[in-house]
Every structure is written in C-alpha cells, then in structure tokens.
Design an enzyme around this catalytic site. Structure first.
Site, PDB file in Angstrom:
ATOM      1  N   ARG A   1       0.886  -1.181   0.000  1.00 45.40           N
ATOM      2  CA  ARG A   1       0.000   0.000   0.000  1.00 45.40           C
ATOM      3  C   ARG A   1       0.914   1.219   0.000  1.00 45.40           C
ATOM      4  NH1 ARG A   1      -5.337   1.298   3.455  1.00 45.40           N
ATOM      5  NH2 ARG A   1      -6.089  -0.028   1.779  1.00 45.40           N
TER       6      ARG A   1
ATOM      7  N   GLN B   1      -9.940  -3.900  -3.832  1.00 47.46           N
ATOM      8  CA  GLN B   1     -11.271  -3.427  -3.448  1.00 47.46           C
ATOM      9  C   GLN B   1     -12.269  -3.714  -4.568  1.00 47.46           C
ATOM     10  OE1 GLN B   1     -12.114  -1.785  -0.390  1.00 47.46           O
ATOM     11  NE2 GLN B   1     -14.127  -2.303  -1.174  1.00 47.46           N
TER      12      GLN B   1
ATOM     13  N   HIS C   1      -7.125   0.831  -6.626  1.00 48.34           N
ATOM     14  CA  HIS C   1      -7.356  -0.068  -5.486  1.00 48.34           C
ATOM     15  C   HIS C   1      -7.985  -1.352  -6.038  1.00 48.34           C
ATOM     16  CE1 HIS C   1      -7.681  -1.424  -1.520  1.00 48.34           C
ATOM     17  NE2 HIS C   1      -8.502  -0.557  -0.979  1.00 48.34           N
TER      18      HIS C   1
ATOM     19  N   ASP D   1     -17.297   7.067  -1.909  1.00 46.24           N
ATOM     20  CA  ASP D   1     -16.070   6.938  -1.119  1.00 46.24           C
ATOM     21  C   ASP D   1     -15.735   8.338  -0.596  1.00 46.24           C
ATOM     22  OD1 ASP D   1     -13.687   6.064   0.021  1.00 46.24           O
ATOM     23  OD2 ASP D   1     -12.566   6.070  -1.864  1.00 46.24           O
TER      24      ASP D   1
ATOM     25  N   CYS E   1     -16.409   1.643   0.191  1.00 47.02           N
ATOM     26  CA  CYS E   1     -15.273   0.759   0.511  1.00 47.02           C
ATOM     27  C   CYS E   1     -14.869   0.839   1.973  1.00 47.02           C
ATOM     28  CB  CYS E   1     -14.094   1.097  -0.387  1.00 47.02           C
ATOM     29  SG  CYS E   1     -13.531   2.805  -0.174  1.00 47.02           S
TER      30      CYS E   1
ATOM     31  N   ARG F   1     -13.732  -8.662   0.861  1.00 48.80           N
ATOM     32  CA  ARG F   1     -12.295  -8.450   0.634  1.00 48.80           C
ATOM     33  C   ARG F   1     -11.543  -9.729   0.976  1.00 48.80           C
ATOM     34  NH1 ARG F   1     -10.063  -3.325   0.874  1.00 48.80           N
ATOM     35  NH2 ARG F   1      -8.143  -4.449   0.435  1.00 48.80           N
TER      36      ARG F   1
HETATM   37  N1   CP Z   1     -11.288  -0.321   2.070  1.00 47.44           N
HETATM   38  C1   CP Z   1     -10.025  -0.381   2.537  1.00 47.44           C
HETATM   39  O1   CP Z   1      -9.060  -0.613   1.794  1.00 47.44           O
HETATM   40  O2   CP Z   1      -9.918  -0.210   3.878  1.00 47.44           O
HETATM   41  P1   CP Z   1      -8.560   0.002   4.692  1.00 47.44           P
HETATM   42  O3   CP Z   1      -7.990   1.318   4.261  1.00 47.44           O
HETATM   43  O4   CP Z   1      -8.961  -0.020   6.123  1.00 47.44           O
HETATM   44  O5   CP Z   1      -7.623  -1.119   4.353  1.00 47.44           O
HETATM   45  N1  NVA Z   2      -9.957   6.668  -1.468  1.00 49.53           N
HETATM   46  C1  NVA Z   2      -9.584   6.228  -0.142  1.00 49.53           C
HETATM   47  C2  NVA Z   2      -9.790   4.758  -0.010  1.00 49.53           C
HETATM   48  C3  NVA Z   2      -9.451   4.168   1.324  1.00 49.53           C
HETATM   49  C4  NVA Z   2      -9.634   2.681   1.356  1.00 49.53           C
HETATM   50  C5  NVA Z   2      -8.152   6.623   0.156  1.00 49.53           C
HETATM   51  O1  NVA Z   2      -7.291   6.470  -0.726  1.00 49.53           O
HETATM   52  O2  NVA Z   2      -7.889   7.098   1.259  1.00 49.53           O
END
Ligand code: CP
Ligand code: NVA
Length: 306
Positions: A107, A137, A134, A225, A265, A293
């Site tokens: 990440r 997701q 993502h 989101d 999400c 997930r």
């Molecule tokens: N939806 C998602 O990726 O959640 P987190 O940021 O908690 O991993």
């Molecule tokens: N768009 C959000 C998604 C988190 C899972 C972010 O990048 O923070």
C-alpha cells in the site's frame, strides 16, 4: 490460468476471464468457509509481506487472516520500518524481499512505487491501494454485486463523489465485466486520460453527470467513497467545499432503483460523502463488501502464490 510471477498492480492488466476466475473461486471459498471446510494446505510454508506506507484496517486484516486460513503467514511491515525509497531504494527492497517471502502486498502513496516493486521483485506483487488504483477493493466489490444482483453484465453502477483510486479501479472492472459506469462529480472533476484509455480499451465508457440526483436515476448500484483520500490532507478544505451537495443520503438513494444496493469501501466519513442513515439502510452492502475483501483476496492469493 498459468500464473508465473503474476502481479496485480492494476486490473487494466487483467483479462475479463482472469477476473472471473478470481470471482468464481472467491465465491466457492466463501461458501466452503461458511460450511466449515478449511483450505489450510494451499499456501503452507508461504509468507506474504504486507508493506504499508499508509494506515489500514480492512486490507491489513483481510490479507493477514486470508494467508492464515490458507495455511501461510503474513508479515506486517509498517511505514516506519522499511521506509521505502528513503532508507533504501525500491529496487533493493524488492530484490531483498524476494529472497525471503513468496509475495508482496504493498500500500503506497505513488502508484509508480508499486509498479517499480513489481518490476524488480521476482515474486508476485499485489497493489493494496495506491493514489491511482485499489484493485483488491474492486475485486471484492464485483463479488458483492454479483452475489446480490446475481449477474454483472448490463447493470448500471453510479459512483457519486471523487473520481479517486477506488473509482478508477471500479471503472476498469466495470468496463471489463460489462457494467455501465456513471460518475456524478462536480464540474472540474472527472476521470483522468489514462483511466479513460483503459476503460475504452476494454470496451467500456464513463458517463459523467454533474447533478447527483439525475445521475442516480435507474441505478442498480450506488457507490461512494471519501472526498479526501489518504495523502490529500493539504487540499482537504477545498475538496470538502467542492463536493458539498454530493452527499449520498436516503433522499438521493430514493431516486435509484427501489432494489438498488449502496456501496462504500470504508472507512466512511459520516455526514460528508454518506449519511449514517443511508449506510445503515436496507440498501447498504458496506459490511458485505468488507467481508468480501477476505474471500476475493484468498482467491487471488491462491491463484498467484499457490
Ligand atoms: N477499504 C479499505 O481498503 O480499507 P482500509 O484502508 O482499512 O484497508
Ligand atoms: N480513497 C480512499 C480509499 C481508502 C480505502 C483513500 O485512498 O484514502
């Protein structure tokens, strides 16, 4: 499917058939988990590194639990440990990790970082969220929609809000799997050229409408989101101003099909992009999504690392 050091950096690189293979396996693994059937030999002796530059609840826990349920191990490496590109180069991190583990989930802030990890690692690299995409997701979300609507092709998904990483992966997934994608966002916002190229290359299209009420008409799936993604804290105030009026509430949801599903999400900022009432309404699938997930990623791990 023959997967020799196959990565999941973006769904743009995956075919419709490969995505369906993940979804079908995920569905079976979910059913079998409910029936108490275990698969703890699939990844026995295998380790997945979980490399995080940003916080996480779902991604971290679902990958860790998924590896454990498949008989493998997950190793959490937080932002202060590896310091990707700061303490040492991304290339060296990729080459070193490849000597210890069987896969890397990362990440990251910049999408180029996960691309570089994938280029140099000799083990599969999975994008656990970047500023652009993502994909994990979107896989869990397609599983959720498929479960609740029984099919995917021809459905209309309306994404209300910021065309961000989550939206980008959904746009590509929808294009590949035959869903119509409509984006409701303020003037001045919209999908980037690269995303549109991938969408069109997969036979899809993105319809952009600046009026959320008009956009959700006839939707089977309403998705939202956060307006301010991780890493955008400096522009938070401007974005909150720009997106005022794009909150998904019960009134907006009432304009979609009566059996529409509402998706997010998570994490959610209640009162901004979604109201608490909408998130707890009969339409809401947000916790199904969170659960899925796990199933989608177990399928992915079995296919990439198995
Ligand atoms: N939806 C998602 O990726 O959640 P987190 O940021 O908690 O991993
Ligand atoms: N768009 C959000 C998604 C988190 C899972 C972010 O990048 O923070």
């Amino acid at each position: 499917m023959k997967l020799q050091k196959r990565d999941l950096v973006s769904l743009a690189d995956w075919s419709r058939e490969e995505i369906w293979e993940v979804l079908e396996l995920a569905k079976r693994l979910k059913e079998e988990r409910r029936a108490g059937i275990r698969h703890d030999r699939v990844l026995r002796g295998k380790t997945l590194a979980l490399l995080f530059q940003k916080p996480s609840l779902r991604t971290r826990v679902s990958f860790a639990v998924g590896m454990e349920e498949l008989g493998g191990n997950a190793l959490y490496l937080g932002p202060d440990e590896v310091k990707l590109g700061v303490r040492e180069t991304i290339e060296d991190v990729a080459l070193v990790l490849s000597r210890y583990v069987h896969g890397v989930m990362a990440r990251v802030f910049e999408h180029a970082v996960v691309e570089e990890l994938a280029r140099f690692a000799t083990v599969p690299v999975i994008n656990g969220l970047s500023d652009m995409y993502h994909p994990c997701q979107a896989l869990g979300d397609m599983l959720t929609i498929w479960e609740w609507k029984r099919h995917l092709e021809g459905l209309t998904l309306v994404f209300v809000g910021d065309p961000n990483n989550v939206a980008n992966s959904l746009m590509i997934a929808c294009a590949k799997l035959g869903l119509r994608f409509r984006l409701a966002c303020p003037e001045g916002y919209g999908p980037g050229e690269e995303i549109l190229r991938h969408v069109r290359g997969s036979g899809g299209e993105v319809e952009v409408i600046h009026d959320p009420a008009e956009a959700v008409e006839g939707a089977e799936v309403v998705y939202t989101d956060v307006w301010v993604s991780m890493g955008e804290e400096a522009i938070a105030e401007r974005k909150r101003r720009d997106f005022a009026g794009f909150t998904v509430d019960l009134a907006l949801l009432g304009r979609a099909k009566s059996d529409s599903i509402l998706m997010h999400c998570l994490p959610a900022h209640y009162g901004e992009e979604i109201t608490y009432e909408a998130a707890r309404s009969r339409h809401s699938m947000i916790f199904e999504q969170a659960e899925n997930r796990l199933h989608a990623q177990k399928a992915l791990l079995a296919l990439l690392l198995g």
